[in-house]
Design an enzyme around this catalytic site. Structure first.
Site, short mmCIF file in Angstrom:
data_model
loop_
_atom_site.label_atom_id
_atom_site.label_comp_id
_atom_site.label_asym_id
_atom_site.label_seq_id
_atom_site.Cartn_x
_atom_site.Cartn_y
_atom_site.Cartn_z
N LYS A 115 3.42 -12.37 5.01
CA LYS A 115 2.85 -11.12 5.52
C LYS A 115 1.48 -11.36 6.14
O LYS A 115 0.68 -12.14 5.61
CB LYS A 115 2.76 -10.13 4.35
N MET A 137 -2.66 -1.15 6.21
CA MET A 137 -1.64 -1.43 5.19
C MET A 137 -1.50 -0.33 4.14
O MET A 137 -0.72 -0.45 3.22
CB MET A 137 -1.88 -2.78 4.51
N SER A 164 4.15 -1.43 3.52
CA SER A 164 3.47 -2.10 4.61
C SER A 164 3.99 -3.51 4.89
O SER A 164 3.60 -4.12 5.88
CB SER A 164 1.97 -2.16 4.30
N VAL A 176 0.96 -2.01 -3.02
CA VAL A 176 -0.08 -1.18 -3.64
C VAL A 176 0.47 0.20 -3.98
O VAL A 176 0.00 0.87 -4.88
CB VAL A 176 -1.31 -1.07 -2.69
N ALA A 177 1.51 0.63 -3.22
CA ALA A 177 2.10 1.95 -3.47
C ALA A 177 3.61 1.89 -3.30
O ALA A 177 4.29 2.89 -3.34
CB ALA A 177 1.53 2.97 -2.49
N GLY A 178 4.11 0.65 -3.08
CA GLY A 178 5.54 0.49 -2.81
C GLY A 178 5.78 -0.41 -1.62
O GLY A 178 6.88 -0.47 -1.07
N SER A 179 4.75 -1.14 -1.19
CA SER A 179 4.82 -1.88 0.08
C SER A 179 5.76 -3.09 0.12
O SER A 179 6.03 -3.63 1.18
CB SER A 179 3.43 -2.34 0.51
#
Length: 515
Positions: A105, A154, A180, A201-204
């Protein structure tokens, strides 16, 4: 920005030349055969010498070029991979990932390349050394060969920025690949990479895995070193970001984790707990006690999300596991208080600051405007201790029910373009486990049916508000696209999480393994 785009085009041109040269010198390479192998099969053939690392690397380089031409997912060619290949062949010790090409990434540092974060601010900062994760992958024989696209900042689960543009979903170009880690999702789903490293971080990691029909694992926050990766958000106290693998099957994720959790990583980053991979837990077949929920009470799941959990639950039950209903406590409090305030515990000041001299990507606009509100700063410091209390409450509930793991919905199917930035609250299904810092993985279990699409017409949501209306619009027109479930374990139990994911994968793909 022009310069960065020019550099990418040059890099892809260089990659193309290298592939062309290899094909001319090796006309008999069985590219189609190589690309059809699973990662476990590929590792086996590379170790025994029936396939050469060159044939594998150039086959994937060739396919990656084809995929990025179609969906715009590769941002850089890690040209050092050709030198690394030569060094690898001279090594006596063959690592666990010997000869496996791997995509990285954008924001994870690779020596001699930029980590842009999709932002002008970070362009021109050429990295002087590899991140710890890249160093460890190389020491295990893997060959990082490309970097992949991400959304600006992101903190968004689409995949578009003003430098490299929009990445499309290879399964349907009208859809987002998620984010992201969207470039990873698109490249692996398109067949141009067999293993990728994303971040979450939130589902990336989990969102692109869901949108693109892949398996992905978000480990416990500090199980894998994050040293050498950039971020537009600093001071996250109650939300834990993490790096993790994305691939086409669960065994690939397990092999990657096993390779990463080694002495080399524990030495390079002493803040990572030196816990090697527990193979015994991963290969165990003892029946599990599984908590499950079909909706979190905050965002009503789409019909296919709900059906995916129901069907998987039944398969697990029929295979001899015990299924126990579970309701996550106070989910609205988690999303509104702990997640949104916790991720921007500086009131989003650092992120807003990163935009100096930059333009906001249209896909991020509505989200970005909320970050500029002074209200976000209010009561922010009161948040610092709250997640600990919430985590204690959640674990107490888990323990009371004597659960091993949890089965729950995964946001999907893939969104139409432009919706992710307007539906940040829909990440409630994933960001809960960043707040709790539990390992969570995604496994595709089904595809959207015409009946799901028909049922969606009657979708109202819990509140009937604009967000609910948007979710309905975001997921329409997805017949045939993958639908996933989420598998969760307690902190530091990645092996159990993967073992559960493997069970789900085995059962949903029809090859039933009775407990």
């Amino acid at each position: 920005m022009e310069e960065a785009r020019g550099a990418r085009d040059l890099a892809l041109g260089r990659m193309e030349k290298a592939v062309h040269r290899f094909k001319q010198e090796n006309p008999g390479t069985q590219t189609a055969h190589i690309l059809s192998l699973t990662m476990v099969e590929l590792v086996e053939k590379l170790k025994e010498g029936s396939l050469s690392p060159e044939s594998v690397l150039y086959s994937y380089m060739s396919k990656a070029l084809e995929v990025t031409q179609e969906v715009n997912c590769v941002t850089d060619f890690i040209h050092g991979c050709e030198d690394q290949l030569q060094k690898l062949k001279k090594q006596k010790e063959k690592g666990l990932l010997y000869g496996i090409p791997i995509s990285i990434k954008d924001h994870i540092d690779c020596k001699g390349h930029i980590s842009s974060g999709g932002m002008v601010k970070f362009l021109g900062q050429v990295k002087e050394e590899d991140s710890v994760i890249v160093q460890v992958l190389k020491s295990q024989g893997a060959i990082p060969f490309v970097k992949t696209n991400i959304p600006q900042t992101m903190i968004n689960y689409d995949c578009s920025n003003l430098i490299f543009g929009q990445t499309l979903n290879p399964l349907n170009h009208q859809k987002s690949p998620g984010g992201s880690s969207g470039g990873e999702g698109a490249l692996i789903a398109g067949g141009g990479s067999i293993l990728g490293i994303g971040s979450d971080v939130a589902g990336s990691i989990r969102l692109p895995s869901s949108f693109c029909g892949l398996c992905g694992l978000k480990p416990t926050g500090n199980r894998i070193s994050k040293l050498g990766s950039i971020s537009a958000v600093v001071g996250m106290t109650s939300v834990t970001g993490t790096l993790g693998p994305m691939a086409r099957d669960v065994d690939s994720l397990a092999l990657c984790m096993k390779a990463l959790l080694c002495e080399e990583m524990f030495q390079l980053d002493p803040t990572v707990p030196p816990i090697p991979f527990n193979e015994e837990v991963y290969t165990s077949s003892k029946p599990l006690r599984i908590g499950y929920y079909e909706g979190d009470g905050y965002f009503q799941p789409s019909p296919s999300m709900k059906r995916a959990v129901q069907q998987t639950r039944k398969l697990l039950q029929d295979a001899g596991h015990t299924l126990v209903p579970f309701a996550p406590p106070k989910i609205d409090y988690v999303v509104d208080e702990l997640f949104t305030r916790g991720i921007f515990s500086d009131g989003a000041a650092h992120m807003v600051d990163c935009f100096k001299g930059d333009i906001v990507d249209p896909n991020l606009k509505s989200q970005f405007n909320t970050y500029r509100l002074p209200a976000l700063v209010k009561r922010i410091f009161a948040i610092l201790l709250k997640p600990i209390a919430y985590r204690t409450e959640f674990i107490a509930k888990w323990r009371k029910l004597r659960l091993d793991v949890i089965l729950c919905p995964m946001l999907g199917p893939a969104f139409n373009h432009g919706y992710a930035g307007k539906l940040f609250a829909a990440t409630s299904y994933t960001n809960l486990y960043n707040v709790l810092n539990f390992p969570a993985g995604v496994v595709p279990v089904s595809t959207v049916t015409r009946a799901d699409e028909e049922e969606l017409k009657h979708y109202r949501g819990h509140y009937g508000d604009p967000w609910d209306k948007r979710l309905k619009e975001a997921v329409t027109g997805a017949v045939g696209l993958p639908v996933a479930v989420q598998c969760v374990a307690l902190p530091w139990q990645e092996e159990l999480c993967l073992r559960f994911m493997k069970e789900v994968e085995t059962l949903t793909h029809g090859t039933k393994r009775n407990v």
